[in-house]
Design a protein around this motif. Structure first.
Motif, PDB file in Angstrom:
ATOM      1  N   UNK A 146     -41.005  -9.927  16.300  1.00 20.09           N
ATOM      2  CA  UNK A 146     -42.324  -9.287  16.290  1.00 20.09           C
ATOM      3  C   UNK A 146     -42.272  -7.970  17.066  1.00 20.09           C
ATOM      4  N   UNK A 147     -43.215  -7.110  16.742  1.00 22.42           N
ATOM      5  CA  UNK A 147     -43.269  -5.826  17.433  1.00 22.42           C
ATOM      6  C   UNK A 147     -43.421  -6.020  18.943  1.00 22.42           C
ATOM      7  N   UNK A 148     -42.639  -5.281  19.693  1.00 22.64           N
ATOM      8  CA  UNK A 148     -42.742  -5.309  21.146  1.00 22.64           C
ATOM      9  C   UNK A 148     -41.930  -6.389  21.819  1.00 22.64           C
ATOM     10  N   UNK A 149     -41.249  -7.210  21.053  1.00 21.77           N
ATOM     11  CA  UNK A 149     -40.445  -8.266  21.670  1.00 21.77           C
ATOM     12  C   UNK A 149     -39.183  -7.696  22.329  1.00 21.77           C
ATOM     13  N   UNK A 150     -38.704  -8.424  23.322  1.00 24.21           N
ATOM     14  CA  UNK A 150     -37.497  -8.049  24.060  1.00 24.21           C
ATOM     15  C   UNK A 150     -36.602  -9.286  24.032  1.00 24.21           C
ATOM     16  N   UNK A 151     -35.785  -9.354  23.010  1.00 22.30           N
ATOM     17  CA  UNK A 151     -35.096 -10.603  22.674  1.00 22.30           C
ATOM     18  C   UNK A 151     -33.596 -10.532  22.931  1.00 22.30           C
ATOM     19  N   UNK A 152     -33.077 -11.533  23.596  1.00 18.34           N
ATOM     20  CA  UNK A 152     -31.634 -11.668  23.777  1.00 18.34           C
ATOM     21  C   UNK A 152     -31.101 -12.709  22.803  1.00 18.34           C
ATOM     22  N   UNK A 153     -29.968 -12.384  22.208  1.00 15.58           N
ATOM     23  CA  UNK A 153     -29.292 -13.334  21.357  1.00 15.58           C
ATOM     24  C   UNK A 153     -28.031 -13.754  22.105  1.00 15.58           C
ATOM     25  N   UNK A 154     -27.899 -15.039  22.358  1.00 16.75           N
ATOM     26  CA  UNK A 154     -26.773 -15.510  23.160  1.00 16.75           C
ATOM     27  C   UNK A 154     -26.020 -16.590  22.405  1.00 16.75           C
ATOM     28  N   UNK A 155     -24.833 -16.878  22.897  1.00 14.52           N
ATOM     29  CA  UNK A 155     -24.022 -17.896  22.247  1.00 14.52           C
ATOM     30  C   UNK A 155     -22.561 -17.589  22.471  1.00 14.52           C
ATOM     31  N   UNK A 156     -21.715 -18.597  22.310  1.00 17.44           N
ATOM     32  CA  UNK A 156     -20.292 -18.397  22.553  1.00 17.44           C
ATOM     33  C   UNK A 156     -19.698 -17.333  21.640  1.00 17.44           C
ATOM     34  N   UNK A 157     -18.562 -16.826  22.037  1.00 17.73           N
ATOM     35  CA  UNK A 157     -17.823 -15.882  21.216  1.00 17.73           C
ATOM     36  C   UNK A 157     -17.557 -16.520  19.849  1.00 17.73           C
ATOM     37  N   UNK A 158     -17.828 -15.774  18.790  1.00 21.41           N
ATOM     38  CA  UNK A 158     -17.607 -16.303  17.443  1.00 21.41           C
ATOM     39  C   UNK A 158     -18.805 -17.038  16.870  1.00 21.41           C
ATOM     40  N   UNK A 159     -19.935 -17.061  17.607  1.00 21.78           N
ATOM     41  CA  UNK A 159     -21.097 -17.817  17.124  1.00 21.78           C
ATOM     42  C   UNK A 159     -21.914 -17.039  16.089  1.00 21.78           C
ATOM     43  N   UNK A 160     -21.593 -15.736  15.896  1.00 19.98           N
ATOM     44  CA  UNK A 160     -22.267 -14.990  14.828  1.00 19.98           C
ATOM     45  C   UNK A 160     -23.194 -13.887  15.298  1.00 19.98           C
ATOM     46  N   UNK A 161     -23.193 -13.576  16.592  1.00 23.47           N
ATOM     47  CA  UNK A 161     -24.135 -12.582  17.130  1.00 23.47           C
ATOM     48  C   UNK A 161     -23.936 -11.204  16.488  1.00 23.47           C
ATOM     49  N   UNK A 162     -22.695 -10.739  16.510  1.00 28.79           N
ATOM     50  CA  UNK A 162     -22.419  -9.422  15.941  1.00 28.79           C
ATOM     51  C   UNK A 162     -22.709  -9.409  14.439  1.00 28.79           C
ATOM     52  N   UNK A 163     -22.306 -10.467  13.778  1.00 29.05           N
ATOM     53  CA  UNK A 163     -22.541 -10.529  12.327  1.00 29.05           C
ATOM     54  C   UNK A 163     -24.034 -10.452  12.018  1.00 29.05           C
ATOM     55  N   UNK A 164     -24.844 -11.156  12.796  1.00 31.16           N
ATOM     56  CA  UNK A 164     -26.287 -11.129  12.543  1.00 31.16           C
ATOM     57  C   UNK A 164     -26.876  -9.744  12.825  1.00 31.16           C
ATOM     58  N   UNK A 165     -26.475  -9.132  13.937  1.00 25.28           N
ATOM     59  CA  UNK A 165     -26.964  -7.779  14.242  1.00 25.28           C
ATOM     60  C   UNK A 165     -26.549  -6.802  13.134  1.00 25.28           C
ATOM     61  N   UNK A 166     -25.328  -6.963  12.635  1.00 30.58           N
ATOM     62  CA  UNK A 166     -24.856  -6.077  11.559  1.00 30.58           C
ATOM     63  C   UNK A 166     -25.658  -6.248  10.271  1.00 30.58           C
ATOM     64  N   UNK A 167     -26.109  -7.469   9.997  1.00 37.06           N
ATOM     65  CA  UNK A 167     -26.931  -7.677   8.794  1.00 37.06           C
ATOM     66  C   UNK A 167     -28.291  -7.003   8.976  1.00 37.06           C
ATOM     67  N   UNK A 168     -28.885  -7.204  10.168  1.00 38.01           N
ATOM     68  CA  UNK A 168     -30.223  -6.643  10.419  1.00 38.01           C
ATOM     69  C   UNK A 168     -30.176  -5.118  10.426  1.00 38.01           C
TER      70      UNK A 168
END
Ligand SMILES: Nc1ncnc2c1ncn2[C@@H]1O[C@H](COP(=O)(O)OP(=O)(O)O)[C@@H](O)[C@H]1O
Ligand SMILES: [Mg+2]
Length: 246
Positions: free
Chosen positions: A31-53
């Motif tokens: 949502x607009x104005x959110x300050x969100x951290x995405x966490x999880x072990x290495x290889x859990x998909x964080x970079x892949x998800x950011x790259x899709x968005x």
């Protein structure tokens, strides 16, 4: 309407014989104005998800919208345009252009946006002042510390007031004190201008500063937490089970 809507997004990679499910039917609204951290072990998909968005990579299935507009069926040119205007990027390695000064690095995005030279200069100066680098606008990346370079990257990401800033482990190359102060800066920009941030991190201290924490595991959203705003409080981390993840 959410700024970002991720619906049933999956992304597979082939690694030798193996088929890796980097993202597995992910649903996420920002949502607009959110300050969100995405966490999880290495290889859990964080970079892949950011790259899709961020439109840097395409999902194999599912859809993503930015401000209601689907980016998963855009042609290359429209996607580049949308990225240019709607999304600010901050990377782990800063990704500044080495031959350009801090000021020119911040102006670069606006050049692509065909903003006039006069306005570019003005806005770049303002953005650099906002990140605390008013006196360093003529320095090249090599003449700045890591923390300062990342501040230039933040100035570049916010200068055109994008719908969302995506930051992939923005503090990974910074010592913890510098990293914390970078997060305070991002939080301040979030407070003052309601710039929406979505960032990934391993760092419990960084996680602590988020208002919303999304936990990824094996390409899925395992759980999430929401907290009241912490502002710029330098809180001590009460390390929970998550702090051991690498
Ligand atoms: N380009 C790629 N080719 C093959 N496998 C990849 C590629 N990108 C990511 N992966 C795999 O997808 C999974 C998720 O990776 P990634 O999104 O980088 O995780 P994180 O950022 O959370 O560490 C990992 O198993 C990784 O090895
Ligand atoms: Mg990563």
């Amino acid at each position: 309407m959410a700024i970002v809507e991720v619906r049933q997004v999956s992304r597979f990679f082939l690694s030798g014989e193996a088929r890796i499910k980097a993202l597995d039917n992910v649903d996420l609204d920002i949502e607009k104005g959110e300050f969100t951290a995405m966490v999880g072990p290495s290889g859990s998909g964080k970079t892949t998800l950011l790259n899709q968005i961020g439109g840097l990579d395409h999902p194999d299935t599912g859809t993503i919208t930015i401000e209601g507009r689907s980016i998963t069926d855009l042609d290359r040119k429209s996607l580049t345009e949308l990225r240019l205007w709607k999304i600010g990027f901050v990377f782990q390695e800063y990704n500044l252009i080495p031959v350009l000064s801090a000021q020119e690095n911040v102006e670069y995005v606006m050049m692509l946006q065909r903003v006039s030279a006069k306005e570019r200069q003005l806005r770049a100066k303002q953005a650099l002042a906002e990140v605390g680098l008013a006196s360093m606008e003529h320095r090249r990346p090599m003449e700045l510390s890591g923390g300062q370079q990342q501040r230039v990257a933040v100035a570049r990401a916010i200068v055109s007031r994008p719908a969302i800033v995506l930051a992939d482990e923005p503090t990974a190359n910074l010592d913890s004190k510098t990293g914390a102060s970078l997060l305070d800066l991002m939080h301040q920009l979030n407070d003052q201008h309601r710039i929406t941030f979505l960032f990934s991190t391993h760092d419990p201290m960084v996680m602590e500063r988020a208002n919303r924490v999304v936990h990824l595991k094996d390409g899925r959203i395992a759980r999430e937490e929401r907290k009241p705003a912490m502002g710029n409080l330098s809180v001590s981390v009460n390390s929970d089970a998550e702090s051991g993840t690498a």
